[in-house]
Design an enzyme around this catalytic site. Sequence first.
Site, PDB file in Angstrom:
ATOM      1  N   ASN A 282       0.855  -1.194   0.000  1.00  0.00           N
ATOM      2  CA  ASN A 282       0.000   0.000   0.000  1.00  0.00           C
ATOM      3  C   ASN A 282       0.893   1.248   0.000  1.00  0.00           C
ATOM      4  O   ASN A 282       1.691   1.440   0.913  1.00  0.00           O
ATOM      5  CB  ASN A 282      -0.902  -0.031   1.246  1.00  0.00           C
ATOM      6  CG  ASN A 282      -1.865   1.131   1.260  1.00  0.00           C
ATOM      7  OD1 ASN A 282      -1.464   2.273   1.052  1.00  0.00           O
ATOM      8  ND2 ASN A 282      -3.127   0.867   1.511  1.00  0.00           N
TER       9      ASN A 282
ATOM     10  N   HIS B 123       1.004   6.176   1.831  1.00  0.00           N
ATOM     11  CA  HIS B 123       1.813   7.057   2.681  1.00  0.00           C
ATOM     12  C   HIS B 123       2.912   7.785   1.902  1.00  0.00           C
ATOM     13  O   HIS B 123       3.422   8.811   2.366  1.00  0.00           O
ATOM     14  CB  HIS B 123       2.373   6.281   3.873  1.00  0.00           C
ATOM     15  CG  HIS B 123       1.268   5.898   4.822  1.00  0.00           C
ATOM     16  ND1 HIS B 123       0.578   6.846   5.555  1.00  0.00           N
ATOM     17  CD2 HIS B 123       0.691   4.716   5.091  1.00  0.00           C
ATOM     18  CE1 HIS B 123      -0.360   6.241   6.257  1.00  0.00           C
ATOM     19  NE2 HIS B 123      -0.319   4.942   5.993  1.00  0.00           N
TER      20      HIS B 123
ATOM     21  N   HIS C 297      -5.590   3.617  -1.868  1.00  0.00           N
ATOM     22  CA  HIS C 297      -6.929   3.993  -1.405  1.00  0.00           C
ATOM     23  C   HIS C 297      -7.207   5.410  -1.909  1.00  0.00           C
ATOM     24  O   HIS C 297      -6.552   6.354  -1.492  1.00  0.00           O
ATOM     25  CB  HIS C 297      -6.942   3.945   0.137  1.00  0.00           C
ATOM     26  CG  HIS C 297      -8.287   4.203   0.735  1.00  0.00           C
ATOM     27  ND1 HIS C 297      -8.524   4.075   2.084  1.00  0.00           N
ATOM     28  CD2 HIS C 297      -9.481   4.590   0.192  1.00  0.00           C
ATOM     29  CE1 HIS C 297      -9.793   4.362   2.338  1.00  0.00           C
ATOM     30  NE2 HIS C 297     -10.395   4.689   1.213  1.00  0.00           N
TER      31      HIS C 297
ATOM     32  N   ARG D 117      -9.318   8.240  -1.444  1.00  0.00           N
ATOM     33  CA  ARG D 117     -10.295   8.683  -0.442  1.00  0.00           C
ATOM     34  C   ARG D 117     -11.134   9.811  -0.989  1.00  0.00           C
ATOM     35  O   ARG D 117     -10.691  10.577  -1.858  1.00  0.00           O
ATOM     36  CB  ARG D 117      -9.574   9.126   0.844  1.00  0.00           C
ATOM     37  CG  ARG D 117      -8.886   7.995   1.573  1.00  0.00           C
ATOM     38  CD  ARG D 117      -8.361   8.464   2.914  1.00  0.00           C
ATOM     39  NE  ARG D 117      -9.420   8.566   3.889  1.00  0.00           N
ATOM     40  CZ  ARG D 117      -9.644   7.673   4.856  1.00  0.00           C
ATOM     41  NH1 ARG D 117      -8.860   6.628   4.997  1.00  0.00           N
ATOM     42  NH2 ARG D 117     -10.638   7.852   5.693  1.00  0.00           N
TER      43      ARG D 117
ATOM     44  N   ARG E 276      -6.974  12.967   0.353  1.00  0.00           N
ATOM     45  CA  ARG E 276      -5.897  13.444   1.248  1.00  0.00           C
ATOM     46  C   ARG E 276      -4.529  12.901   0.858  1.00  0.00           C
ATOM     47  O   ARG E 276      -3.521  13.462   1.199  1.00  0.00           O
ATOM     48  CB  ARG E 276      -6.205  13.091   2.695  1.00  0.00           C
ATOM     49  CG  ARG E 276      -6.157  11.613   3.006  1.00  0.00           C
ATOM     50  CD  ARG E 276      -6.330  11.345   4.468  1.00  0.00           C
ATOM     51  NE  ARG E 276      -7.685  11.556   4.906  1.00  0.00           N
ATOM     52  CZ  ARG E 276      -8.187  11.021   6.019  1.00  0.00           C
ATOM     53  NH1 ARG E 276      -7.429  10.294   6.798  1.00  0.00           N
ATOM     54  NH2 ARG E 276      -9.437  11.205   6.350  1.00  0.00           N
TER      55      ARG E 276
ATOM     56  N   GLU F  83      -8.566   0.411  -3.314  1.00  0.00           N
ATOM     57  CA  GLU F  83      -9.440   0.456  -2.129  1.00  0.00           C
ATOM     58  C   GLU F  83     -10.322   1.675  -2.273  1.00  0.00           C
ATOM     59  O   GLU F  83      -9.824   2.774  -2.563  1.00  0.00           O
ATOM     60  CB  GLU F  83      -8.611   0.629  -0.857  1.00  0.00           C
ATOM     61  CG  GLU F  83      -7.835  -0.581  -0.447  1.00  0.00           C
ATOM     62  CD  GLU F  83      -6.995  -0.274   0.789  1.00  0.00           C
ATOM     63  OE1 GLU F  83      -7.124   0.812   1.374  1.00  0.00           O
ATOM     64  OE2 GLU F  83      -6.191  -1.122   1.142  1.00  0.00           O
TER      65      GLU F  83
ATOM     66  N   THR G  62      -8.447   3.726   7.991  1.00  0.00           N
ATOM     67  CA  THR G  62      -9.673   2.924   8.026  1.00  0.00           C
ATOM     68  C   THR G  62      -9.798   2.239   9.383  1.00  0.00           C
ATOM     69  O   THR G  62      -8.925   1.466   9.762  1.00  0.00           O
ATOM     70  CB  THR G  62      -9.636   1.866   6.896  1.00  0.00           C
ATOM     71  OG1 THR G  62      -9.152   2.486   5.716  1.00  0.00           O
ATOM     72  CG2 THR G  62     -11.011   1.295   6.643  1.00  0.00           C
TER      73      THR G  62
ATOM     74  N   GLU H 279     -11.133  -9.267   2.668  1.00  0.00           N
ATOM     75  CA  GLU H 279      -9.865  -8.890   3.291  1.00  0.00           C
ATOM     76  C   GLU H 279     -10.137  -8.762   4.788  1.00  0.00           C
ATOM     77  O   GLU H 279     -10.942  -7.929   5.212  1.00  0.00           O
ATOM     78  CB  GLU H 279      -9.318  -7.568   2.735  1.00  0.00           C
ATOM     79  CG  GLU H 279      -8.001  -7.199   3.425  1.00  0.00           C
ATOM     80  CD  GLU H 279      -7.308  -5.983   2.818  1.00  0.00           C
ATOM     81  OE1 GLU H 279      -7.485  -5.717   1.616  1.00  0.00           O
ATOM     82  OE2 GLU H 279      -6.582  -5.308   3.569  1.00  0.00           O
TER      83      GLU H 279
ATOM     84  N   HIS I 261      -3.866  -4.447   7.561  1.00  0.00           N
ATOM     85  CA  HIS I 261      -4.029  -3.294   8.460  1.00  0.00           C
ATOM     86  C   HIS I 261      -3.212  -3.495   9.727  1.00  0.00           C
ATOM     87  O   HIS I 261      -3.452  -4.433  10.483  1.00  0.00           O
ATOM     88  CB  HIS I 261      -5.486  -3.019   8.835  1.00  0.00           C
ATOM     89  CG  HIS I 261      -5.714  -1.547   9.049  1.00  0.00           C
ATOM     90  ND1 HIS I 261      -5.246  -0.884  10.154  1.00  0.00           N
ATOM     91  CD2 HIS I 261      -6.307  -0.616   8.270  1.00  0.00           C
ATOM     92  CE1 HIS I 261      -5.561   0.396  10.045  1.00  0.00           C
ATOM     93  NE2 HIS I 261      -6.198   0.595   8.910  1.00  0.00           N
ATOM     94  N   GLY I 262      -2.261  -2.608   9.900  1.00  0.00           N
ATOM     95  CA  GLY I 262      -1.458  -2.628  11.124  1.00  0.00           C
ATOM     96  C   GLY I 262      -0.400  -3.711  11.170  1.00  0.00           C
ATOM     97  O   GLY I 262       0.242  -3.901  12.202  1.00  0.00           O
TER      98      GLY I 262
ATOM     99  N   HIS J 240       1.990   1.079   5.960  1.00  0.00           N
ATOM    100  CA  HIS J 240       2.688   2.028   6.817  1.00  0.00           C
ATOM    101  C   HIS J 240       4.064   1.539   7.250  1.00  0.00           C
ATOM    102  O   HIS J 240       5.050   2.282   7.206  1.00  0.00           O
ATOM    103  CB  HIS J 240       1.813   2.353   8.033  1.00  0.00           C
ATOM    104  CG  HIS J 240       2.323   3.485   8.841  1.00  0.00           C
ATOM    105  ND1 HIS J 240       3.123   3.296   9.939  1.00  0.00           N
ATOM    106  CD2 HIS J 240       2.193   4.826   8.692  1.00  0.00           C
ATOM    107  CE1 HIS J 240       3.440   4.479  10.439  1.00  0.00           C
ATOM    108  NE2 HIS J 240       2.886   5.418   9.705  1.00  0.00           N
TER     109      HIS J 240
HETATM  110  N1  PXP Z   1      -5.879  -2.914   3.942  1.00  0.00           N
HETATM  111  C1  PXP Z   1      -6.811  -1.925   4.008  1.00  0.00           C
HETATM  112  C2  PXP Z   1      -8.206  -2.244   3.577  1.00  0.00           C
HETATM  113  C3  PXP Z   1      -6.467  -0.640   4.458  1.00  0.00           C
HETATM  114  O1  PXP Z   1      -7.417   0.312   4.509  1.00  0.00           O
HETATM  115  C4  PXP Z   1      -5.130  -0.380   4.814  1.00  0.00           C
HETATM  116  C5  PXP Z   1      -4.743   0.998   5.261  1.00  0.00           C
HETATM  117  O2  PXP Z   1      -4.822   1.904   4.229  1.00  0.00           O
HETATM  118  C6  PXP Z   1      -4.195  -1.420   4.720  1.00  0.00           C
HETATM  119  C7  PXP Z   1      -4.600  -2.673   4.306  1.00  0.00           C
HETATM  120  C8  PXP Z   1      -2.748  -1.215   5.064  1.00  0.00           C
HETATM  121  O3  PXP Z   1      -2.631  -0.903   6.417  1.00  0.00           O
HETATM  122  P1  PXP Z   1      -1.224  -0.449   7.011  1.00  0.00           P
HETATM  123  O4  PXP Z   1      -0.860   0.842   6.371  1.00  0.00           O
HETATM  124  O5  PXP Z   1      -1.504  -0.334   8.475  1.00  0.00           O
HETATM  125  O6  PXP Z   1      -0.246  -1.534   6.682  1.00  0.00           O
END
Ligand code: PXP
Length: 250
Positions: A7, A10, A43, A45, A49, A70, A101, A151, A190-191, A213
């Site tokens: 992703n 960032h 993503h 948005r 942003r 996304e 998210t 997901e 995510h995370g 991230h």
């Molecule tokens: N999957 C989805 C659906 C997300 O919204 C995000 C964050 O944009 C991620 C994965 C990636 O998350 P992270 O940046 O925490 O790795």
Amino acid sequence: MASLGVNIDHIANVREARKTTEPDPVTMALLAELGGADCITVHLREDRRHIQERDLTLLKQTVRSRLNLEMAPTKEMVYIASKILPDMVTLVPEKREEITTEGGLAISTNENELQKVVKEIQKLGIPVSLFIDPIPEQLKASKRIGAAWVELHTGKYAEASWTEKHQELAKISEATARALSLGLRVNAGHGLTYQNVEPVASIVGMEELNIGHTIISRSIAVGLKEAVKEMKDLIKNPSNNKVFSITNNY
Ligand code: PXP
């Protein structure tokens, strides 16, 4: 082995902090692919942003792996998906005030609307994944509305204390098995970080992990020393005339 969706939102965040042209997520996507990314995830948005429509248009032309878009399940986004035709759409909930998210889609309480959106995107020939919490109710609802993928939201696992982590991991693992038994394909994200990814990557049937991230953070950690050295050299030897292009040294 699970594949890796990188992703790159960032990267666009850093660019948008100055509203300038660098770093360019489109160019950086190429580097992510050179590093082994199996998919590039962005993503778009509602408030734009970070990722811009210009990025999406160019990514569609340049990404050689796969492009996963996304997006919120809105009319505007479905229209944009129909113009771009990404390789996959992942539907995510979106709130303007959130930093990232926060939770999965509440499919079971919004089935009819979401089903319409899923069908519209599928009619364009684009597979749809639904970003959901790893709970049975949402899995069954995802199946009912006709998505091929889910997901699983790994945020709670990522944030759990060490005493609760194994419980959160078990939820993801059980949700994966349940999804597979329903005939759904499974991604997660995510995370996830360099410290917590391994148990999730080891779940049998996990197809792809979307990670952003931590990878972009790490790229600063592994690249900053070199970047400072280059600037220092340039200041020391201004006549060096070294051309710095975005692809220099890669
Ligand atoms: N999957 C989805 C659906 C997300 O919204 C995000 C964050 O944009 C991620 C994965 C990636 O998350 P992270 O940046 O925490 O790795």
